[in-house]
Design an enzyme around this catalytic site. Sequence first.
Site, mmCIF file in Angstrom:
data_model
loop_
_atom_site.group_PDB
_atom_site.id
_atom_site.type_symbol
_atom_site.label_atom_id
_atom_site.label_comp_id
_atom_site.label_asym_id
_atom_site.label_seq_id
_atom_site.Cartn_x
_atom_site.Cartn_y
_atom_site.Cartn_z
ATOM 1 N N LYS A 201 0.840 -1.196 0.000
ATOM 2 C CA LYS A 201 0.000 0.000 0.000
ATOM 3 C C LYS A 201 0.879 1.252 0.000
ATOM 4 O O LYS A 201 2.107 1.175 0.066
ATOM 5 C CB LYS A 201 -0.923 -0.016 1.224
ATOM 6 C CG LYS A 201 -1.843 -1.221 1.282
ATOM 7 C CD LYS A 201 -2.737 -1.280 0.063
ATOM 8 C CE LYS A 201 -3.798 -2.353 0.083
ATOM 9 N NZ LYS A 201 -3.542 -3.576 0.785
HETATM 10 C C1 PLP Z 1 -9.984 -2.810 -0.450
HETATM 11 C C2 PLP Z 1 -9.233 -3.530 0.628
HETATM 12 N N1 PLP Z 1 -9.810 -3.694 1.824
HETATM 13 C C3 PLP Z 1 -9.169 -4.313 2.818
HETATM 14 C C4 PLP Z 1 -7.905 -4.812 2.669
HETATM 15 C C5 PLP Z 1 -7.262 -5.538 3.802
HETATM 16 O O1 PLP Z 1 -6.095 -4.911 4.247
HETATM 17 P P1 PLP Z 1 -4.976 -5.797 4.973
HETATM 18 O O2 PLP Z 1 -4.311 -6.630 3.931
HETATM 19 O O3 PLP Z 1 -4.056 -4.785 5.577
HETATM 20 O O4 PLP Z 1 -5.674 -6.612 6.002
HETATM 21 C C6 PLP Z 1 -7.256 -4.676 1.446
HETATM 22 C C7 PLP Z 1 -5.901 -5.224 1.221
HETATM 23 O O5 PLP Z 1 -5.441 -5.355 0.088
HETATM 24 C C8 PLP Z 1 -7.935 -4.025 0.395
HETATM 25 O O6 PLP Z 1 -7.363 -3.878 -0.807
#
Ligand code: PLP
Length: 443
Positions: A201
């Site tokens: 990210k």
């Molecule tokens: C749209 C979206 N929501 C939630 C998440 C979840 O984040 P994490 O991987 O930090 O748990 C992601 C991760 O790619 C995402 O792209």
Amino acid sequence: MGQLLAILGGEPVITENIFKPWPTITEADKKAVCDVLDAAGEERLWGGSGPSTTKLQDAWSERIGRKHTLLTNSGTAALHTAVAAAGIEPGDEVITSAFTFVASATCILHHNAIPVFADVDLDTFDIAPASIEAQITDRTRALIPVHIHGLPADMDPINEIARRHNLVVIEDACQAHGATYHGRPAGALGDMACFSLNGIKHLIAPEGGLFCCDDEEQFARARLLQSFGEFSDPNLPREYNARSLGWMYRSTEINAALAYSQLQRLDEYNAQRQRNAAYLHERLSELPGVVPTPMSEGVTSAYWLFAYRVPLSEAPLDDVPQVVWRETVAKALNAEGVPTRQWQTRVTPAQSLFQTHNAYGRGCPWDCPHGRRISYDLEQYPNAQRVVEQYLVLWHPETVYWNLIGPPNGLEQMSALADGFDKVCSNLAALIPLAREAAENNE
Ligand SMILES: Cc1ncc(COP(=O)(O)O)c(C=O)c1O
């Protein structure tokens, strides 16, 4: 350009790997992490209330204009925390996008509630307000619009729908650090917001999440859920009394220090993404056969990924399915040295978890006493299905050079990518026999 396409034996446009990997780790990042380790014994590296964690939370709140930010150990944890903080109870329904990462929906299941999917806009890939409205029932309690690929969802009509139906709005801003919507930052566009600090990210911890809100009651619930259900005050002895069901979603001082150090460069990095995307957008918009995600008036995408569609309407072939055409174009671009592929390969409700209603077993939460077995019939999401059939993103198919649109890649890389698109899109007719052959072979 009339040269022979590389997929047909011609010379590729990009002949060597010119792409640079994300993330960038600087000496300042290393020092920030080492300083935390050096302070072991004087400061607690864990527990969720150390100085680096507090500094990061305060800086993020100030940046997006929120009262509260809580650091969690993932974006998914932040989303579950938000669902709990919204007061969602078993069997309640929460609406999210039919084209997203699965965590936008599993965070609802994590609280025994029922995910409901709304269709998306074909151009932006973001959740469509009209489709949200159509999915609202007397069980709906909250909305989770997702700022997909970094482009903010259309939040004014979404908030208006929420007001009319008394729903809580949780922004899934996991891909949208630094995006803006009519002058307001992503993260301050609903009641609560969640960001991911995962290593691919914009801001990395390299695993972590940020939960943000203004409301004191929601924040108090979030803090309980994040840490065993216990009330915690660093100035008071620990109670060891779970006041409600809690999880262990805390992060560490090491992750917080890295994210805080990276935060100092977020604007610079995002500016480079903007420059890269604007350049590519301009070049690709002139080409036949490729439709980049539009740059909307008053809305700034954070460009987590650069997405575009290759609709067959641009090259009508009755005997070739859209997905075969998309893969043929992708292969031709790959052959020119343009790294491209899909991110999500199916609409979210098509994932087995939803199709089989198999989350906790025994059909729960759908078949539990408070639940409802809703249908995830894919006919309900025609635009999301078309997006999946047609879209590609700039992303290396095999290596870790995931995020080509972001730094350290700059205009040199963008120019080479655009030249690759130019060559393929100027020779679309040469792809037709390949697409027909692939269709015949059921590829
Ligand atoms: C749209 C979206 N929501 C939630 C998440 C979840 O984040 P994490 O991987 O930090 O748990 C992601 C991760 O790619 C995402 O792209």
